[in-house]
Design a protein around this motif. Structure first.
Motif, short mmCIF file in Angstrom:
data_model
loop_
_atom_site.label_atom_id
_atom_site.label_comp_id
_atom_site.label_asym_id
_atom_site.label_seq_id
_atom_site.Cartn_x
_atom_site.Cartn_y
_atom_site.Cartn_z
N GLN A 45 -2.74 -1.90 -10.17
CA GLN A 45 -3.76 -1.98 -9.12
C GLN A 45 -4.50 -0.66 -8.96
OE1 GLN A 45 -4.79 -4.81 -7.65
NE2 GLN A 45 -3.34 -5.76 -9.04
N ILE A 46 -3.79 0.45 -9.10
CA ILE A 46 -4.44 1.76 -9.01
C ILE A 46 -5.39 1.95 -10.18
CG2 ILE A 46 -4.01 4.25 -9.14
CD1 ILE A 46 -1.51 3.74 -7.41
N VAL A 47 -4.98 1.54 -11.37
CA VAL A 47 -5.85 1.63 -12.55
C VAL A 47 -7.10 0.79 -12.35
CG1 VAL A 47 -6.01 1.03 -15.01
CG2 VAL A 47 -4.02 2.24 -14.16
N LYS A 48 -6.95 -0.36 -11.68
CA LYS A 48 -8.10 -1.23 -11.42
C LYS A 48 -9.03 -0.65 -10.35
CE LYS A 48 -5.98 -5.70 -12.42
NZ LYS A 48 -5.58 -6.99 -11.82
N GLY A 49 -8.56 0.37 -9.63
CA GLY A 49 -9.39 1.00 -8.61
C GLY A 49 -9.11 0.52 -7.20
N ASN A 50 -8.02 -0.19 -7.00
CA ASN A 50 -7.66 -0.70 -5.67
C ASN A 50 -6.73 0.26 -4.94
OD1 ASN A 50 -9.10 -3.02 -6.28
ND2 ASN A 50 -7.31 -4.10 -7.03
N TRP A 51 -7.02 1.55 -4.99
CA TRP A 51 -6.10 2.53 -4.43
C TRP A 51 -6.03 2.46 -2.91
CZ3 TRP A 51 -8.18 6.33 -1.35
CH2 TRP A 51 -9.56 6.52 -1.45
N ARG A 52 -7.12 2.11 -2.23
CA ARG A 52 -7.07 2.00 -0.76
C ARG A 52 -6.14 0.88 -0.31
NH1 ARG A 52 -10.87 4.91 2.43
NH2 ARG A 52 -12.43 5.85 1.09
N GLU A 53 -6.23 -0.25 -0.99
CA GLU A 53 -5.37 -1.38 -0.66
C GLU A 53 -3.91 -1.05 -0.95
OE1 GLU A 53 -8.15 -1.64 -2.49
OE2 GLU A 53 -9.44 -2.74 -1.10
N VAL A 54 -3.68 -0.36 -2.06
CA VAL A 54 -2.32 0.06 -2.40
C VAL A 54 -1.80 1.01 -1.32
CG1 VAL A 54 -0.95 1.41 -4.04
CG2 VAL A 54 -2.55 -0.31 -4.88
N GLU A 55 -2.65 1.92 -0.88
CA GLU A 55 -2.25 2.87 0.16
C GLU A 55 -1.89 2.13 1.45
OE1 GLU A 55 -4.00 6.90 2.27
OE2 GLU A 55 -5.40 5.43 1.47
N VAL A 57 -0.82 -0.98 1.74
CA VAL A 57 0.43 -1.72 1.53
C VAL A 57 1.61 -0.76 1.57
CG1 VAL A 57 1.74 -3.07 -0.14
CG2 VAL A 57 -0.64 -3.64 0.30
N LEU A 58 1.48 0.41 0.95
CA LEU A 58 2.57 1.38 0.95
C LEU A 58 2.85 1.93 2.35
CD1 LEU A 58 2.02 3.41 -2.34
CD2 LEU A 58 3.82 1.76 -1.83
N LYS A 59 1.82 2.03 3.16
CA LYS A 59 2.01 2.49 4.53
C LYS A 59 2.62 1.40 5.40
CE LYS A 59 -1.59 5.98 4.87
NZ LYS A 59 -2.86 6.32 5.53
N GLY A 60 2.69 0.18 4.87
CA GLY A 60 3.25 -0.93 5.64
C GLY A 60 2.24 -1.55 6.57
N LYS A 61 0.95 -1.34 6.27
CA LYS A 61 -0.11 -1.87 7.13
C LYS A 61 -1.15 -2.63 6.31
CE LYS A 61 0.34 2.11 10.12
NZ LYS A 61 -0.31 3.27 10.71
N PRO A 62 -0.75 -3.74 5.71
CA PRO A 62 -1.76 -4.51 4.96
C PRO A 62 -2.63 -5.33 5.91
CG PRO A 62 0.35 -5.58 4.80
CD PRO A 62 0.57 -4.30 5.58
N LEU A 63 -3.47 -4.64 6.70
CA LEU A 63 -4.25 -5.31 7.73
C LEU A 63 -5.52 -5.96 7.20
CD1 LEU A 63 -3.93 -2.63 10.55
CD2 LEU A 63 -2.61 -4.71 10.26
N THR A 64 -6.10 -5.40 6.18
CA THR A 64 -7.34 -5.95 5.67
C THR A 64 -7.04 -7.20 4.85
OG1 THR A 64 -7.25 -4.67 3.63
CG2 THR A 64 -8.34 -3.64 5.52
N ALA A 65 -8.07 -8.00 4.66
CA ALA A 65 -7.90 -9.21 3.85
C ALA A 65 -7.48 -8.88 2.44
CB ALA A 65 -9.20 -10.01 3.86
N THR A 66 -8.05 -7.81 1.89
CA THR A 66 -7.70 -7.41 0.53
C THR A 66 -6.27 -6.90 0.47
OG1 THR A 66 -10.01 -6.74 0.26
CG2 THR A 66 -8.47 -6.03 -1.42
N GLY A 67 -5.83 -6.16 1.47
CA GLY A 67 -4.45 -5.68 1.53
C GLY A 67 -3.46 -6.82 1.63
N LYS A 68 -3.80 -7.83 2.43
CA LYS A 68 -2.93 -9.01 2.54
C LYS A 68 -2.86 -9.75 1.22
CE LYS A 68 -3.70 -9.89 7.44
NZ LYS A 68 -4.29 -10.81 8.41
N LEU A 69 -3.99 -9.88 0.57
CA LEU A 69 -4.04 -10.56 -0.73
C LEU A 69 -3.20 -9.79 -1.75
CD1 LEU A 69 -5.24 -12.81 -2.50
CD2 LEU A 69 -7.13 -11.28 -2.98
#
Length: 118
Positions: A45-55, A57-69
């Motif tokens: 996911q980081i290679v794909k450029g989804n580093w914000r969503e990964v961040e 999820v790692l923080k335990g706050k997948p609040l955005t739709a993309t983070g949930k996905l």
């Protein structure tokens, strides 16, 4: 099933082992497989450029739709991997993923934060 599992992580693993009738070696292997799957998924996911969503999820706050996905996709991949590699039933793989994912994500995020501080 959530009512069956206690809130303390160590007790969850013991109760899970008792409920699924897995041997200790199988549970250890499931932990290793889950860890490898999560790390590989995060790296992709980081290679794909989804580093914000990964961040998130790692923080335990997948609040955005993309983070949930992203989190649900990671969970589904872990479940599929456990089913394929260990030959587990879906409900057992799901129970293992529900317990191990938060623990593994917390461990990975702690390691990442400690590396960044150094």
């Amino acid at each position: 099933m959530r009512n069956f599992l206690p809130h303390i992580p160590e007790m969850k693993l013991k109760q899970l082992q008792k409920w699924t009738k897995l041997r200790h070696e199988q549970l250890s292997e499931a932990t290793s497989i889950t860890t490898d799957s999560v790390v590989d998924f995060i790296k992709r996911q980081i290679v794909k450029g989804n580093w914000r969503e990964v961040e998130e999820v790692l923080k335990g706050k997948p609040l955005t739709a993309t983070g949930k996905l992203l989190f649900s996709e990671m969970r589904n991949r872990v479940i599929g991997t456990l089913m394929l590699r260990l030959g587990l039933r879906r409900v057992v793989a799901l129970a293992i993923a529900l317990i191990l994912l938060p623990l593994i994500l917390a461990k990975i995020s702690g390691e990442t934060i400690s590396r960044l501080r150094k």
